[in-house]
Design an enzyme around this catalytic site. Structure first.
Site: not given
Ligand code: ACO
Length: 331
Positions: A286, A115, A256
């Site tokens: 993204n 990224c 980003h």
């Molecule tokens: N739909 C519904 N539920 C979902 C989804 C979905 N698409 N994805 C995950 N869940 C569930 C999980 O399984 C979890 O369920 P559980 O509690 O029963 O285990 C629950 O939702 C909560 O999941 P978390 O991972 O705790 O959710 P969080 O609030 O952390 O959000 C997310 C997840 C959106 C991925 C966040 O952590 C994030 O954006 N992280 C950064 C990742 C990123 O941006 N990566 C891209 C590349 S790096 C970059 O560009 C910076």
């Protein structure tokens, strides 16, 4: 050595036509429009059709850029492509783009910064202008994330989109500041949180690596989120402090686009007016190396920026890699 100043003289982007909404994912995954929007700020994204590669998106964006700048492809000296989704391991995407646009006099290479790929490429490209050895350097950020995201993994596949953005770097004129400063960072200990294990030397493609889904993005979303918030906010703050720029002097902050909550945390930390923050994650999700040049291109199209406006770019991505660029808009 007398270094020349570098400026962006043209910008363009291209997004594939196919729109995929959060609702579309509800048909195949246990997810909802509400969950995706609340956690990420994403409403929809663009996906390429089968068989369309990163070099094709980049070439379309570049042809438009050349038209806007009124120059021929043969005038380009160098092409740098930030991408983690090259059409293939080799030849480089830069060579494929060179062929597609007919840039016979340019050399080029790909740069893997995830990224942060565009910022790494921008800083790299500007060095060739600064040294006085090159006059027209194309810097592309392009990714087809659909090629490496597991469509059955709801924790990753809803986050990404496909797209390309491109800028042209040229020597600045007397009195123009152009690219003022950059701060780029890396911390390899973050590799464990965001990676694609398959396809390289350690896990060359085999039936087993495919079965184990090793050719897809693997991430620990919570840790990536935590480091991204801190990294992007701190480096953005750092570049302003280093250059003694008060936040209200920044006309546009271009972070980003990974997650709206990551962006909001950085904006709070920097104390920048939210109205001066480029946001298009709702439309395009993204697109990895492409998010920042796409935002810049939209800002140019909307005439948000005028000559002399200060712009701060900031990124965070796999590696971990992160950084910030401070520039004066000279178009
Ligand atoms: N739909 C519904 N539920 C979902 C989804 C979905 N698409 N994805 C995950 N869940 C569930 C999980 O399984 C979890 O369920 P559980 O509690 O029963 O285990 C629950 O939702 C909560 O999941 P978390 O991972 O705790 O959710 P969080 O609030 O952390 O959000 C997310 C997840 C959106 C991925 C966040 O952590 C994030 O954006 N992280 C950064 C990742 C990123 O941006 N990566 C891209 C590349 S790096 C970059 O560009 C910076």
């Amino acid at each position: 050595m007398n270094l020349r100043r570098t400026k962006i003289t043209a910008v363009s982007h291209y997004l594939p036509e196919r729109r995929v909404t959060n609702k579309d994912f509800e048909k195949t995954l246990d997810t909802s429009d509400q969950w995706i929007f609340d956690r990420t700020g994403i409403r929809e994204r663009r996906f390429v059709e089968k068989g369309v590669g990163t070099s094709s998106l980049a070439a379309i964006a570049t042809k438009q850029l050349l038209e806007r700048r009124g120059i021929k492809a043969g005038e380009l000296d160098l092409i740098i492509v930030g991408t983690v989704t090259p059409d293939m391991f080799f030849p480089s995407t830069a060579c494929l783009v060179q062929e597609k646009i007919g840039a016979k006099n340019a050399w080029g290479f790909d740069l893997s910064g995830a990224c942060s790929g565009f910022l790494y490429a921008l800083a790299t490209g500007s060095q060739f202008i600064a040294a006085g050895t090159h006059k027209k350097v194309l810097v592309i950020g392009a990714d087809v994330m659909t090629s490496i995201v597991d469509p059955e993994d709801r924790t990753t596949c809803v986050l990404f989109g496909d797209g390309a953005g491109v800028v042209l770097l040229e020597p600045a004129e007397d009195g123009e500041k152009g690219i003022i400063d950059f701060i780029l960072k890396a911390d390899g200990s973050g590799g464990q949180f965001l990676y694609m294990p398959g396809g390289g030397r350690l896990n060359p493609a085999s039936a087993e690596t495919v079965k184990k889904k090793m050719h897809f993005v693997h991430q620990d979303g919570k840790n990536v989120f935590k480091y991204a918030v801190r990294g992007m906010a701190e480096v953005s703050h750092e570049i302003l402090e280093k250059n003694a720029i008060p936040p209200d002097s920044v006309r546009l902050y271009v972070p980003h686009q990974a997650n709206l909550r990551i962006i909001q945390a950085a904006v709070d930390r920097m104390k920048i007016d939210p109205a001066r923050v480029a946001i298009n994650i709702d439309k395009f999700a993204n697109t990895t190396a492409a998010t920042i040049p796409i935002c810049l291109s939209e800002a140019a199209e909307n005439k948000t920026l005028k000559k002399g406006d200060l712009v701060v770019l900031a990124s965070f991505g796999a590696g971990f890699t992160w950084g910030s660029v401070l520039l004066s808009w000279e178009m």
